[in-house]
Design an enzyme around this catalytic site. Sequence first.
Site, mmCIF file in Angstrom:
data_model
loop_
_atom_site.group_PDB
_atom_site.id
_atom_site.type_symbol
_atom_site.label_atom_id
_atom_site.label_comp_id
_atom_site.label_asym_id
_atom_site.label_seq_id
_atom_site.Cartn_x
_atom_site.Cartn_y
_atom_site.Cartn_z
ATOM 1 N N ARG A 43 11.224 3.888 3.589
ATOM 2 C CA ARG A 43 10.816 2.858 4.564
ATOM 3 C C ARG A 43 12.048 2.013 4.872
ATOM 4 O O ARG A 43 12.755 1.582 3.949
ATOM 5 C CB ARG A 43 9.708 1.972 4.022
ATOM 6 C CG ARG A 43 9.489 0.743 4.912
ATOM 7 C CD ARG A 43 8.276 -0.034 4.563
ATOM 8 N NE ARG A 43 7.063 0.701 4.929
ATOM 9 C CZ ARG A 43 5.837 0.191 4.889
ATOM 10 N NH1 ARG A 43 5.669 -1.064 4.499
ATOM 11 N NH2 ARG A 43 4.790 0.910 5.224
ATOM 12 N N LYS B 278 26.879 -3.898 -1.630
ATOM 13 C CA LYS B 278 28.348 -3.815 -1.721
ATOM 14 C C LYS B 278 28.919 -3.076 -0.515
ATOM 15 O O LYS B 278 30.100 -2.749 -0.491
ATOM 16 C CB LYS B 278 28.747 -3.085 -2.999
ATOM 17 C CG LYS B 278 28.219 -3.681 -4.273
ATOM 18 C CD LYS B 278 28.628 -2.798 -5.463
ATOM 19 C CE LYS B 278 27.618 -2.888 -6.586
ATOM 20 N NZ LYS B 278 27.750 -1.766 -7.528
ATOM 21 N N HIS C 8 4.926 6.032 11.575
ATOM 22 C CA HIS C 8 4.393 5.889 10.206
ATOM 23 C C HIS C 8 3.430 7.065 10.014
ATOM 24 O O HIS C 8 2.212 6.894 9.940
ATOM 25 C CB HIS C 8 3.701 4.543 10.073
ATOM 26 C CG HIS C 8 3.442 4.086 8.656
ATOM 27 N ND1 HIS C 8 3.548 4.922 7.548
ATOM 28 C CD2 HIS C 8 3.086 2.860 8.171
ATOM 29 C CE1 HIS C 8 3.260 4.227 6.461
ATOM 30 N NE2 HIS C 8 2.980 2.975 6.797
ATOM 31 N N ARG D 254 0.802 -1.225 0.000
ATOM 32 C CA ARG D 254 0.000 0.000 0.000
ATOM 33 C C ARG D 254 0.831 1.270 0.000
ATOM 34 O O ARG D 254 0.569 2.197 -0.764
ATOM 35 C CB ARG D 254 -0.909 0.052 1.246
ATOM 36 C CG ARG D 254 -2.210 -0.676 1.090
ATOM 37 C CD ARG D 254 -2.596 -1.265 2.429
ATOM 38 N NE ARG D 254 -1.607 -2.274 2.756
ATOM 39 C CZ ARG D 254 -1.695 -3.534 2.345
ATOM 40 N NH1 ARG D 254 -2.746 -3.927 1.694
ATOM 41 N NH2 ARG D 254 -0.741 -4.408 2.617
ATOM 42 N N THR D 255 1.807 1.349 0.884
ATOM 43 C CA THR D 255 2.486 2.637 1.074
ATOM 44 C C THR D 255 3.254 3.011 -0.190
ATOM 45 O O THR D 255 3.124 4.126 -0.704
ATOM 46 C CB THR D 255 3.419 2.573 2.299
ATOM 47 O OG1 THR D 255 2.662 2.073 3.402
ATOM 48 C CG2 THR D 255 3.969 3.952 2.636
HETATM 49 N N1 CP Z 1 -0.276 0.094 5.739
HETATM 50 C C1 CP Z 1 0.936 -0.201 5.249
HETATM 51 O O1 CP Z 1 1.957 0.408 5.636
HETATM 52 O O2 CP Z 1 0.911 -1.183 4.303
HETATM 53 P P1 CP Z 1 2.172 -1.708 3.478
HETATM 54 O O3 CP Z 1 3.113 -2.359 4.474
HETATM 55 O O4 CP Z 1 1.633 -2.664 2.471
HETATM 56 O O5 CP Z 1 2.843 -0.516 2.859
#
Ligand code: CP
Length: 312
Positions: free
Chosen positions: A107, A86, A135, A57-58
């Site tokens: 992320r 590396k 988040h 999703r993100t």
């Molecule tokens: N909600 C969320 O962060 O989903 P993903 O891990 O799929 O990005």
Amino acid sequence: MSLHGRDLVSIRDLSREEIEEILAASRKMIPYAEGSKVSHSLADKIVAMAFFEPSTRTRLSFESAVHRLGGSCVTIADASVTSMRKGESLHDTIRMLSSYADAIVIRHPSEGSARLAARASDRPVLNAGDGAGQHPTQTLLDLATMQEAFDTLSGLRVVLLGDLKYGRTVHSLAHALSLFGSEIVLCAPPSLELPEPARARLKQMGAKLVDEPNLTRAIRDADVLYVTRIQKERFGDEAEYRKVAGSYRIDASVLKDAKPRLAVMHPLPRAGEIAPEVDDTPHAVYFRQAFLAVPVRMALLDAILGSPRKGG
Ligand code: CP
């Protein structure tokens, strides 16, 4: 508000007023996110997606948001195909990306990595999840979902269920809910309770916190049930995970005495915490929540990278 050129590392980087403005802008973005209106506000912009942990999703909603605004993306979706294999450091990787793009969405499995990235980059950095830390963009779309369901964020009774220890979405969300005066009901297995530093910070803000480990009692009178997945990947010891795996599951029988308007949310992915039968009830808003990621991230990117507003 001027978010122009700013990082978003923690939800604490935003005031209540700034969050409200992003949510108002997000509502206007819905027809653009659906494709019925067209925007070119990021036409000359490139956004780097630096994903060192799995995501559906993100990453894809950020990419969709950039494309819907007429911009372009460069993407790391798999750290194993980068020069980090590396031995290149995260610092150097981000510093390079900041010369290839106008903003970076990161992320990473380590808490604090987004802050490190923001220091390494002279372009805005948006935290898309740093380990068990924060988040913040998920929180914005969570709030957008609640606001759409209830027309307000004030005075809601919100149950945070599940992995409150490692769940970064709840760490960010609890802070934001406190800004809006919601009552927060913490419902977690004993080993997955909200860590003490986070609890202390919330109390310092005057948050209305209630501990209710009993799921039936927690749901009674709740407006929102925010379900989380147990973050298996953050457990040092598989045996510890097995002790709590499957310890809660939302199905139709659990919801039978809930308020008719109870909104069941989940940042997704789910891994058995919500039975598929719940999808067909009026309580299920988690797929709408996942869609709202696009207009919310569009509004945020537009505010950070679009043309500065007059007086902004
Ligand atoms: N909600 C969320 O962060 O989903 P993903 O891990 O799929 O990005």
